[in-house]
Design a protein around this motif. Structure first.
Motif, PDB file in Angstrom:
ATOM      1  N   GLY A 267       0.834  -1.198   0.000  1.00 37.93           N
ATOM      2  CA  GLY A 267       0.000   0.000   0.000  1.00 37.93           C
ATOM      3  C   GLY A 267       0.866   1.243   0.000  1.00 37.93           C
ATOM      4  N   PRO A 268       0.274   2.411  -0.151  1.00 38.24           N
ATOM      5  CA  PRO A 268       1.057   3.655  -0.209  1.00 38.24           C
ATOM      6  C   PRO A 268       1.720   3.999   1.122  1.00 38.24           C
ATOM      7  CG  PRO A 268      -1.301   4.120  -0.223  1.00 38.24           C
ATOM      8  CD  PRO A 268      -1.160   2.640  -0.365  1.00 38.24           C
ATOM      9  N   PHE A 269       2.918   4.546   1.025  1.00 40.87           N
ATOM     10  CA  PHE A 269       3.690   5.000   2.178  1.00 40.87           C
ATOM     11  C   PHE A 269       3.876   6.501   1.989  1.00 40.87           C
ATOM     12  CE2 PHE A 269       7.716   5.758   4.440  1.00 40.87           C
ATOM     13  CZ  PHE A 269       7.526   5.048   5.618  1.00 40.87           C
ATOM     14  N   ALA A 270       3.047   7.295   2.664  1.00 43.01           N
ATOM     15  CA  ALA A 270       3.054   8.746   2.465  1.00 43.01           C
ATOM     16  C   ALA A 270       3.901   9.416   3.541  1.00 43.01           C
ATOM     17  CB  ALA A 270       1.636   9.292   2.506  1.00 43.01           C
ATOM     18  N   ILE A 271       4.786  10.304   3.109  1.00 43.24           N
ATOM     19  CA  ILE A 271       5.619  11.103   4.009  1.00 43.24           C
ATOM     20  C   ILE A 271       5.164  12.546   3.860  1.00 43.24           C
ATOM     21  CG2 ILE A 271       7.961  11.797   4.621  1.00 43.24           C
ATOM     22  CD1 ILE A 271       8.945   9.245   3.195  1.00 43.24           C
ATOM     23  N   LEU A 272       4.510  13.065   4.889  1.00 39.50           N
ATOM     24  CA  LEU A 272       3.853  14.364   4.807  1.00 39.50           C
ATOM     25  C   LEU A 272       4.594  15.377   5.675  1.00 39.50           C
ATOM     26  CD1 LEU A 272       0.197  13.028   5.178  1.00 39.50           C
ATOM     27  CD2 LEU A 272       1.507  13.403   3.073  1.00 39.50           C
ATOM     28  N   PRO A 273       5.102  16.457   5.087  1.00 38.29           N
ATOM     29  CA  PRO A 273       5.915  17.406   5.849  1.00 38.29           C
ATOM     30  C   PRO A 273       5.106  18.150   6.900  1.00 38.29           C
ATOM     31  CG  PRO A 273       5.408  18.301   3.683  1.00 38.29           C
ATOM     32  CD  PRO A 273       4.914  16.887   3.680  1.00 38.29           C
ATOM     33  N   MET A 274       5.667  18.233   8.104  1.00 37.60           N
ATOM     34  CA  MET A 274       5.052  18.979   9.202  1.00 37.60           C
ATOM     35  C   MET A 274       5.941  20.173   9.545  1.00 37.60           C
ATOM     36  SD  MET A 274       4.006  15.672  11.564  1.00 37.60           S
ATOM     37  CE  MET A 274       3.214  16.647  12.862  1.00 37.60           C
ATOM     38  N   VAL A 275       5.444  21.031  10.407  1.00 38.09           N
ATOM     39  CA  VAL A 275       6.222  22.175  10.860  1.00 38.09           C
ATOM     40  C   VAL A 275       7.498  21.673  11.553  1.00 38.09           C
ATOM     41  CG1 VAL A 275       6.253  24.137  12.435  1.00 38.09           C
ATOM     42  CG2 VAL A 275       4.206  23.664  11.078  1.00 38.09           C
ATOM     43  N   GLY A 276       8.645  22.279  11.204  1.00 40.15           N
ATOM     44  CA  GLY A 276       9.916  21.844  11.754  1.00 40.15           C
ATOM     45  C   GLY A 276      10.477  20.665  10.982  1.00 40.15           C
ATOM     46  N   ASN A 277      11.524  20.043  11.539  1.00 36.82           N
ATOM     47  CA  ASN A 277      12.117  18.861  10.907  1.00 36.82           C
ATOM     48  C   ASN A 277      11.351  17.616  11.339  1.00 36.82           C
ATOM     49  OD1 ASN A 277      13.968  20.577   9.787  1.00 36.82           O
ATOM     50  ND2 ASN A 277      15.769  19.472  10.483  1.00 36.82           N
ATOM     51  N   ARG A 278      10.068  17.594  10.970  1.00 37.03           N
ATOM     52  CA  ARG A 278       9.196  16.469  11.294  1.00 37.03           C
ATOM     53  C   ARG A 278       8.344  16.136  10.081  1.00 37.03           C
ATOM     54  NH1 ARG A 278       5.173  17.669  15.610  1.00 37.03           N
ATOM     55  NH2 ARG A 278       4.956  19.602  14.407  1.00 37.03           N
ATOM     56  N   SER A 279       7.968  14.883   9.996  1.00 34.17           N
ATOM     57  CA  SER A 279       7.034  14.442   8.971  1.00 34.17           C
ATOM     58  C   SER A 279       6.042  13.477   9.595  1.00 34.17           C
ATOM     59  CB  SER A 279       7.762  13.754   7.810  1.00 34.17           C
ATOM     60  OG  SER A 279       8.571  14.667   7.101  1.00 34.17           O
TER      61      SER A 279
ATOM     62  N   TRP B   3       1.159   5.107   6.665  1.00 36.22           N
ATOM     63  CA  TRP B   3       1.851   3.901   6.223  1.00 36.22           C
ATOM     64  C   TRP B   3       0.818   2.790   6.086  1.00 36.22           C
ATOM     65  CZ3 TRP B   3       6.264   1.817   9.889  1.00 36.22           C
ATOM     66  CH2 TRP B   3       6.720   0.578   9.433  1.00 36.22           C
ATOM     67  N   THR B   4       0.498   2.432   4.852  1.00 41.51           N
ATOM     68  CA  THR B   4      -0.542   1.446   4.590  1.00 41.51           C
ATOM     69  C   THR B   4       0.068   0.068   4.380  1.00 41.51           C
ATOM     70  OG1 THR B   4      -1.891   3.141   3.526  1.00 41.51           O
ATOM     71  CG2 THR B   4      -2.491   0.857   3.099  1.00 41.51           C
ATOM     72  N   GLU B   5      -0.493  -0.912   5.083  1.00 41.22           N
ATOM     73  CA  GLU B   5      -0.087  -2.307   4.924  1.00 41.22           C
ATOM     74  C   GLU B   5      -1.320  -3.196   4.920  1.00 41.22           C
ATOM     75  OE1 GLU B   5       2.824  -3.620   4.440  1.00 41.22           O
ATOM     76  OE2 GLU B   5       4.264  -2.063   4.997  1.00 41.22           O
ATOM     77  N   LYS B   6      -1.178  -4.409   4.391  1.00 43.41           N
ATOM     78  CA  LYS B   6      -2.232  -5.398   4.575  1.00 43.41           C
ATOM     79  C   LYS B   6      -2.461  -5.571   6.062  1.00 43.41           C
ATOM     80  CE  LYS B   6      -1.375  -7.856   0.242  1.00 43.41           C
ATOM     81  NZ  LYS B   6      -0.428  -6.862  -0.297  1.00 43.41           N
ATOM     82  N   THR B   7      -3.694  -5.776   6.465  1.00 44.30           N
ATOM     83  CA  THR B   7      -4.052  -5.709   7.881  1.00 44.30           C
ATOM     84  C   THR B   7      -3.233  -6.659   8.750  1.00 44.30           C
ATOM     85  OG1 THR B   7      -6.274  -4.897   7.407  1.00 44.30           O
ATOM     86  CG2 THR B   7      -5.945  -6.017   9.517  1.00 44.30           C
ATOM     87  N   ALA B   8      -3.013  -7.889   8.303  1.00 42.63           N
ATOM     88  CA  ALA B   8      -2.230  -8.840   9.098  1.00 42.63           C
ATOM     89  C   ALA B   8      -0.805  -8.341   9.286  1.00 42.63           C
ATOM     90  CB  ALA B   8      -2.244 -10.212   8.433  1.00 42.63           C
ATOM     91  N   ASP B   9      -0.206  -7.786   8.220  1.00 42.44           N
ATOM     92  CA  ASP B   9       1.158  -7.245   8.318  1.00 42.44           C
ATOM     93  C   ASP B   9       1.191  -6.024   9.226  1.00 42.44           C
ATOM     94  OD1 ASP B   9       2.028  -9.208   6.575  1.00 42.44           O
ATOM     95  OD2 ASP B   9       1.853  -7.926   4.802  1.00 42.44           O
ATOM     96  N   ALA B  10       0.164  -5.191   9.131  1.00 40.51           N
ATOM     97  CA  ALA B  10       0.122  -3.989   9.973  1.00 40.51           C
ATOM     98  C   ALA B  10       0.058  -4.365  11.450  1.00 40.51           C
ATOM     99  CB  ALA B  10      -1.086  -3.130   9.588  1.00 40.51           C
ATOM    100  N   LYS B  11      -0.719  -5.381  11.782  1.00 42.46           N
ATOM    101  CA  LYS B  11      -0.808  -5.820  13.183  1.00 42.46           C
ATOM    102  C   LYS B  11       0.551  -6.290  13.689  1.00 42.46           C
ATOM    103  CE  LYS B  11      -5.705  -7.125  13.204  1.00 42.46           C
ATOM    104  NZ  LYS B  11      -6.689  -8.246  13.295  1.00 42.46           N
ATOM    105  N   ALA B  12       1.268  -7.015  12.838  1.00 40.77           N
ATOM    106  CA  ALA B  12       2.591  -7.492  13.236  1.00 40.77           C
ATOM    107  C   ALA B  12       3.558  -6.327  13.420  1.00 40.77           C
ATOM    108  CB  ALA B  12       3.122  -8.474  12.186  1.00 40.77           C
ATOM    109  N   ILE B  13       3.505  -5.343  12.541  1.00 34.13           N
ATOM    110  CA  ILE B  13       4.395  -4.182  12.645  1.00 34.13           C
ATOM    111  C   ILE B  13       4.077  -3.374  13.896  1.00 34.13           C
ATOM    112  CG2 ILE B  13       4.952  -1.965  11.567  1.00 34.13           C
ATOM    113  CD1 ILE B  13       4.607  -3.418   8.838  1.00 34.13           C
ATOM    114  N   LEU B  14       2.793  -3.185  14.152  1.00 32.25           N
ATOM    115  CA  LEU B  14       2.394  -2.412  15.340  1.00 32.25           C
ATOM    116  C   LEU B  14       2.788  -3.100  16.633  1.00 32.25           C
ATOM    117  CD1 LEU B  14      -1.097  -1.267  14.051  1.00 32.25           C
ATOM    118  CD2 LEU B  14       0.763   0.271  14.722  1.00 32.25           C
TER     119      LEU B  14
END
Length: 409
Positions: free
Chosen positions: A215-227, A231-242
């Motif tokens: 799935g798409p991995f979006a890096i969205l600029p925030m104020v300061g040196n932060r983004s 981060w989209t993953e298949k649900t089973a993979d996302a649970k493992a990553i979390l």
């Protein structure tokens, strides 16, 4: 005893669509009551929602007209460029990419990235300054009756009456369900992981949309040196990553993030959201209209969800205010059907486009990968097409309501 309703408009839901709708209606001279189930202090707490929103150029103009951006000083990160690329984890991006540079279409940025909690704080401050708006929170709406007027019964027994009710109470809208409005949609089998990343080098206002097989991995600029990562993953993979510890999670993040911004590390909590598509079959009933997520919930692949809701707000407020100025019944079905005609096609078309893009890019099929990479490269070489997509992303094409054209309602 007067039979006049308590207010012209009742809005169920005081979130990112409900509050701007209240401000827009009040700007047009209508009195408004907003009822929200959550305490305003809860929804502005840093732990409540870690997401940021990409607020398009036209939506930014609208928020400025409504007096919201006056309370966002120091919280708005301009989106100067958008980079779209395709790749695999640990293999890097394809050499073919698509680059949107705001300078191609004007001096203004493509939009602004703002943390959702700061948008809520700013909207609440603008509402507090508007005498035509009454906010009741935290309170649940137990029941709504629609007749010659709207009568909402709250969980404390209080009754609130109005000429028209807007449902702005989210994807699982109880107001929509109680009115018998059905929805269509499906589960993507994907989960969006959201977190904030601190990095060594400045991002220069560049947003990245990096398509990976999960799935798409979006890096969205925030104020300061932060983004902010979406981060989209298949649900089973996302649970493992979390479920990973902090260091292992950071390693997985870096494998996708890369080193183009120097040393980087996730900071703060992680959030996760199931990804689904949901479209209401109808937007209106006599004295009832749906806006925002109550009407449509889409894949966050291009960050257009909130912008669709704000377009609903601008169109709904214009329709209702114009009807009131003509002395018409603002809750009459023929009045509300103008709003439905105006917004439904745009919402459905963009929802299905986002659905198609997600299906096209969220796979690792060789011929499909080659075709989409070539497509990105071809659009990159065609200036008029590239500039059209930028204007569309900025929300400045189509039949726009007045608020999206930097005018008052």
């Amino acid at each position: 005893m007067s039979n006049a309703p308590d207010s012209d408009v009742l809005i169920v839901g005081g979130g990112l669509s409900g509050l701007p709708l209240a401000l827009a209606c009040a700007q047009g001279g209508l009195s408004v009551t907003v009822i929200d189930a959550l305490d305003p202090a809860t929804v502005t707490d840093a732990a409540f929602d870690g997401r940021v929103s990409a607020i398009a150029l036209a939506s930014c103009r609208m928020l400025d007209s409504l007096g919201v951006t006056a309370h966002l000083e120091g919280q708005m990160q301009p989106i100067n460029d958008i980079m779209v690329s395709d790749g695999r984890v640990r293999e890097g991006a394809s050499p073919l990419f698509l680059h949107f540079d705001h300078k191609e279409i004007g001096a203004e940025p493509l939009g602004n990235l703002i943390e959702n909690r700061h948008v809520r704080i700013a909207m609440q401050k603008a509402v507090e300054a508007e005498p035509l708006i009454r906010l009741i929170a935290p309170r649940f709406v137990k029941h709504v009756e629609y007749g010659a007027r709207v009568t909402a019964t709250l969980d404390n027994g209080e009754e609130v009456t109005a000429r028209l009710c807007f449902a702005a109470d989210g994807r699982n809208s109880p107001t929509r369900e109680a009115a018998g409005i059905r929805t269509v949609g499906w589960d993507y089998g994907q989960t969006g992981i959201v977190c904030t990343v601190e990095h060594e080098l400045p991002h220069e206002g560049v947003a990245q949309e990096y398509f990976l097989p999960g799935g798409p991995f979006a890096i969205l600029p925030m104020v300061g040196n932060r983004s902010s990562l979406v981060w989209t993953e298949k649900t089973a993979d996302a649970k493992a990553i979390l479920a990973l510890g902090d260091e292992a999670f950071a390693d997985e993040m870096r494998a996708r993030f890369g080193d183009y911004l120097g040393a980087c590390a996730p900071t703060g909590p992680r959030w996760s959201y199931p990804l689904t598509l949901q479209l209401a079959r109808d937007y209106v009933r006599p004295r009832l209209a749906l806006i925002g997520d109550a009407a449509h919930g889409i894949h966050p692949i291009a960050g257009q969800g909130l912008n669709l809701g704000l377009r609903d707000v601008a169109a709904a407020a214009e329709v209702v205010v114009d009807a009131a100025r003509l002395g018409l019944d603002i809750g009459a079905l023929d009045v509300l059907e103008r709003y439905q005609r105006w917004r439904r096609f745009d919402n459905v078309a963009l929802s299905l486009l986002m659905d198609g893009l997600n299906r096209l890019f969220s796979n690792d099929i060789g011929p499909v990968r080659l075709a989409r990479d070539l497509g990105l490269g071809i659009v990159q070489q065609i200036g008029p097409a590239r500039r059209f997509f930028m204007r569309h992303a900025g929300g400045v094409v189509g039949d726009l309501p007045r608020l999206l054209k930097d005018e008052t309602v």
